[in-house]
Design a protein around this motif. Structure first.
Motif, PDB file in Angstrom:
ATOM      1  N   LEU A  74       0.832  -1.209   0.000  1.00 31.30           N
ATOM      2  CA  LEU A  74       0.000   0.000   0.000  1.00 31.30           C
ATOM      3  C   LEU A  74       0.866   1.259   0.000  1.00 31.30           C
ATOM      4  N   ALA A  75       1.983   1.228   0.733  1.00 34.59           N
ATOM      5  CA  ALA A  75       2.881   2.387   0.744  1.00 34.59           C
ATOM      6  C   ALA A  75       3.481   2.616  -0.634  1.00 34.59           C
ATOM      7  N   ALA A  76       3.888   1.525  -1.300  1.00 36.40           N
ATOM      8  CA  ALA A  76       4.448   1.662  -2.645  1.00 36.40           C
ATOM      9  C   ALA A  76       3.397   2.168  -3.626  1.00 36.40           C
ATOM     10  N   LEU A  77       2.175   1.654  -3.512  1.00 37.78           N
ATOM     11  CA  LEU A  77       1.106   2.091  -4.412  1.00 37.78           C
ATOM     12  C   LEU A  77       0.785   3.569  -4.204  1.00 37.78           C
ATOM     13  N   ALA A  78       0.840   4.032  -2.958  1.00 37.51           N
ATOM     14  CA  ALA A  78       0.610   5.451  -2.681  1.00 37.51           C
ATOM     15  C   ALA A  78       1.677   6.312  -3.349  1.00 37.51           C
ATOM     16  N   VAL A  79       2.934   5.844  -3.323  1.00 43.79           N
ATOM     17  CA  VAL A  79       4.014   6.576  -3.994  1.00 43.79           C
ATOM     18  C   VAL A  79       3.780   6.600  -5.501  1.00 43.79           C
ATOM     19  N   VAL A  80       3.366   5.471  -6.063  1.00 41.50           N
ATOM     20  CA  VAL A  80       3.109   5.381  -7.498  1.00 41.50           C
ATOM     21  C   VAL A  80       2.040   6.379  -7.923  1.00 41.50           C
ATOM     22  N   VAL A  81       0.929   6.386  -7.231  1.00 37.16           N
ATOM     23  CA  VAL A  81      -0.168   7.286  -7.601  1.00 37.16           C
ATOM     24  C   VAL A  81       0.240   8.742  -7.378  1.00 37.16           C
ATOM     25  N   TYR A  82       1.002   9.001  -6.327  1.00 40.77           N
ATOM     26  CA  TYR A  82       1.504  10.362  -6.111  1.00 40.77           C
ATOM     27  C   TYR A  82       2.346  10.824  -7.300  1.00 40.77           C
ATOM     28  N   GLU A 126      -3.708  19.525 -11.610  1.00 39.00           N
ATOM     29  CA  GLU A 126      -4.848  20.146 -12.286  1.00 39.00           C
ATOM     30  C   GLU A 126      -5.643  19.116 -13.083  1.00 39.00           C
ATOM     31  N   VAL A 127      -4.970  18.033 -13.489  1.00 35.07           N
ATOM     32  CA  VAL A 127      -5.670  16.958 -14.193  1.00 35.07           C
ATOM     33  C   VAL A 127      -6.497  16.136 -13.222  1.00 35.07           C
ATOM     34  N   PHE A 128      -5.996  15.994 -11.973  1.00 27.70           N
ATOM     35  CA  PHE A 128      -6.690  15.186 -10.955  1.00 27.70           C
ATOM     36  C   PHE A 128      -6.935  16.011  -9.691  1.00 27.70           C
ATOM     37  N   PRO A 129      -7.755  17.069  -9.816  1.00 24.17           N
ATOM     38  CA  PRO A 129      -7.997  17.896  -8.628  1.00 24.17           C
ATOM     39  C   PRO A 129      -8.779  17.164  -7.542  1.00 24.17           C
ATOM     40  N   GLU A 130      -9.490  16.084  -7.911  1.00 24.05           N
ATOM     41  CA  GLU A 130     -10.302  15.358  -6.926  1.00 24.05           C
ATOM     42  C   GLU A 130      -9.431  14.601  -5.916  1.00 24.05           C
ATOM     43  N   ILE A 131      -8.354  13.973  -6.414  1.00 19.42           N
ATOM     44  CA  ILE A 131      -7.544  13.131  -5.535  1.00 19.42           C
ATOM     45  C   ILE A 131      -6.222  13.784  -5.158  1.00 19.42           C
ATOM     46  N   GLY A 132      -5.844  14.832  -5.870  1.00 20.66           N
ATOM     47  CA  GLY A 132      -4.554  15.472  -5.617  1.00 20.66           C
ATOM     48  C   GLY A 132      -4.331  15.888  -4.182  1.00 20.66           C
ATOM     49  N   PRO A 133      -5.294  16.589  -3.541  1.00 21.46           N
ATOM     50  CA  PRO A 133      -5.068  17.043  -2.165  1.00 21.46           C
ATOM     51  C   PRO A 133      -4.879  15.908  -1.161  1.00 21.46           C
ATOM     52  N   VAL A 134      -5.307  14.707  -1.538  1.00 15.79           N
ATOM     53  CA  VAL A 134      -5.144  13.555  -0.646  1.00 15.79           C
ATOM     54  C   VAL A 134      -3.898  12.763  -0.994  1.00 15.79           C
ATOM     55  N   ILE A 135      -3.709  12.520  -2.287  1.00 21.04           N
ATOM     56  CA  ILE A 135      -2.612  11.642  -2.705  1.00 21.04           C
ATOM     57  C   ILE A 135      -1.246  12.288  -2.482  1.00 21.04           C
ATOM     58  N   ILE A 136      -1.196  13.604  -2.275  1.00 17.01           N
ATOM     59  CA  ILE A 136       0.102  14.224  -2.003  1.00 17.01           C
ATOM     60  C   ILE A 136       0.748  13.634  -0.746  1.00 17.01           C
ATOM     61  N   TYR A 137      -0.051  13.103   0.165  1.00 15.76           N
ATOM     62  CA  TYR A 137       0.515  12.544   1.392  1.00 15.76           C
ATOM     63  C   TYR A 137       1.158  11.183   1.146  1.00 15.76           C
ATOM     64  N   GLY A 138       1.001  10.649  -0.066  1.00 17.71           N
ATOM     65  CA  GLY A 138       1.759   9.458  -0.456  1.00 17.71           C
ATOM     66  C   GLY A 138       3.247   9.722  -0.499  1.00 17.71           C
ATOM     67  N   VAL A 139       3.633  10.995  -0.435  1.00 17.93           N
ATOM     68  CA  VAL A 139       5.047  11.361  -0.411  1.00 17.93           C
ATOM     69  C   VAL A 139       5.737  10.784   0.823  1.00 17.93           C
ATOM     70  N   LEU A 140       4.960  10.413   1.846  1.00 15.28           N
ATOM     71  CA  LEU A 140       5.533   9.842   3.064  1.00 15.28           C
ATOM     72  C   LEU A 140       5.752   8.336   2.961  1.00 15.28           C
ATOM     73  N   GLY A 141       5.489   7.760   1.797  1.00 10.85           N
ATOM     74  CA  GLY A 141       5.712   6.331   1.624  1.00 10.85           C
ATOM     75  C   GLY A 141       7.127   5.902   1.981  1.00 10.85           C
ATOM     76  N   PHE A 170       2.263   9.751 -10.384  1.00 11.97           N
ATOM     77  CA  PHE A 170       1.493   9.833 -11.638  1.00 11.97           C
ATOM     78  C   PHE A 170       0.431  10.931 -11.621  1.00 11.97           C
ATOM     79  N   ALA A 171      -0.160  11.195 -10.457  1.00 15.59           N
ATOM     80  CA  ALA A 171      -1.343  12.060 -10.423  1.00 15.59           C
ATOM     81  C   ALA A 171      -1.165  13.340  -9.633  1.00 15.59           C
ATOM     82  N   ALA A 172       0.023  13.582  -9.076  1.00 16.12           N
ATOM     83  CA  ALA A 172       0.210  14.813  -8.309  1.00 16.12           C
ATOM     84  C   ALA A 172       1.567  15.455  -8.548  1.00 16.12           C
ATOM     85  N   ARG A 173       2.641  14.674  -8.572  1.00 17.29           N
ATOM     86  CA  ARG A 173       3.975  15.252  -8.701  1.00 17.29           C
ATOM     87  C   ARG A 173       4.179  15.824 -10.101  1.00 17.29           C
ATOM     88  N   TRP A 174       4.899  16.927 -10.164  1.00 14.64           N
ATOM     89  CA  TRP A 174       5.085  17.625 -11.434  1.00 14.64           C
ATOM     90  C   TRP A 174       5.707  16.721 -12.487  1.00 14.64           C
TER      91      TRP A 174
END
Length: 387
Positions: A39-47, A63-78, A49-53
């Protein structure tokens, strides 16, 4: 990224990671930890693909994924979660073992998948998709050592930074094993090492920051303390030291991740959420290993957990390549799903090679390290014959 999983032991044989080390009693495999790693690795993957520049979407991913971006950014702690798990798992495999065993197990676990990932990503960036990143063959070759950061050479893939951190921790563990692991020494080490690392981090002493693993020492130390309680039972002193290390981790991590996430995404994280999740890295490992959850017989999580390390290594540029080719031609969610799916398939392929090459590689390293040079024959002068 932590590389800790091992294949399930064949019938009649014991897997060292599913048991207390020598002299201990048998313990069940911690399947929940396998699931947590994935789950930690998957969170990093989605971060990624869908949040990191990145330029692959043709717009900011946030801007492409404004729905999940504010949440998935915390995958940076993976990676921080990986480091806590690594502290737990590496101490588990090292306690009661000798130096050749520890070196062989870690080298054989890290390098086969890593070599495949470096070669695959280098081929992608050099010949298939050079627009992804401008690298040279020389950089790729240096990356095969895993010491590129020490040589001042760029990572072929940015995710490799965690491996340099892991390698330094493994080096400290080898020294600890050579010294001899005991409860008393472990408690002192997990108290003094993170504090010393914090001091040199604040003083900006470069070589000491490298040697003491700078701001990540509290995560490894916390994981080691949790394993100590998993092995010998919970008590006040280890818990106080876990709390101290969690506090140091928050102090080190929150300012850095506030800057990193704000720089690399269109979002600004909440510092309180970052702090709670940083403490949560310690808490979730403790819950999964010190409570009844550790006995859950979820064997299906073992093969899932085995994909964690290959997925982490291979996903970033191959996933971005998929997105670059599909974005604008399909629904954004379909493209995101395709990038994750391709990354999973590649991870599975890497694992197929890894599980066949890792064990014989480990045995070869172990035999080589234990091989003693043949004794040098010393010619003896014969005594002169007497009359």
């Amino acid at each position: 990224m932590v590389a800790t999983s091992t294949p399930a032991a064949p019938a009649g044989r014991r897997s060292p990671e599913s048991l207390a080390p020598e002299g201990g009693t048998a313990r069940p495999r911690l399947y929940a930890i396998d699931g947590l790693r994935f789950l930690a690795a998957l969170a990093v993957v989605v971060y990624h693909f869908a949040a990191r520049w990145s330029q692959v979407w043709g717009a900011e991913p946030g801007e492409v994924f404004p729905e999940i971006g504010p949440v998935i950014i915390y995958g940076v702690l993976g990676p921080e979660l990986f480091f806590v798990i690594s502290g737990f798992a590496i101490l588990m495999t090292a306690w009661g073992r000798d130096v050749p065993h520890v070196i062989a197990s870690r080298v054989a676990r890290l390098y086969p998948s890593y070599w495949i990932a470096v070669i695959a990503t280098s081929v992608l960036l050099l010949w298939i998709w050079p627009a992804g990143k401008d690298i040279s063959v020389g950089e790729a070759l240096v990356n095969l050592t895993m010491f590129q950061e020490a040589f001042g050479v760029r990572h072929v893939d940015g995710v490799y930074w965690t491996l340099w951190t892991e390698l330094r921790f493994y080096g400290l563990m080898v020294l600890f094993v050579a010294w001899g692991i005991t409860r008393r020494r472990l408690l002192w080490a997990c108290a003094l090492w993170p504090l010393a690392a914090h001091v040199v981090f604040e003083l900006q002493v470069p070589w000491l920051r490298v040697a003491l693993i700078e701001q990540y020492a509290p995560f490894f130390a916390g994981g080691m303390l949790i394993y100590l309680m998993h092995r010998q039972g919970q008590s006040l002193v280890p818990w106080l030291l876990v709390a101290m290390n969690a506090g140091l981790a928050v102090r080190n991590t929150v300012p850095w991740q506030m800057h990193s996430v704000s720089t690399n995404t269109v979002f600004t994280p909440n510092p309180w959420v970052l702090g709670v999740l940083t403490v949560g890295c310690f808490a979730v490992v403790a819950v999964l290993t010190l409570t009844r959850v550790q006995r859950l017989p979820w064997a299906w999580l073992l093969p899932v957990g085995a994909l964690t390390y290959p997925l982490y290594l291979i996903h970033e540029f191959w996933g971005w390549w998929v997105i670059d080719n599909l974005a604008g031609h399909a629904n954004r969610w379909v493209v995101l799903g395709a990038a994750v799916a391709v990354s999973m398939v590649l991870a599975w392929l890497v694992h197929q090679v890894e599980k066949r090459t890792g064990p014989p590689f480990r045995r070869w390293i172990d035999r080589t390290l234990r091989r003693r040079p043949a004794p040098v024959a010393v010619a003896r002068r014969r005594a002169p014959a007497t009359a």
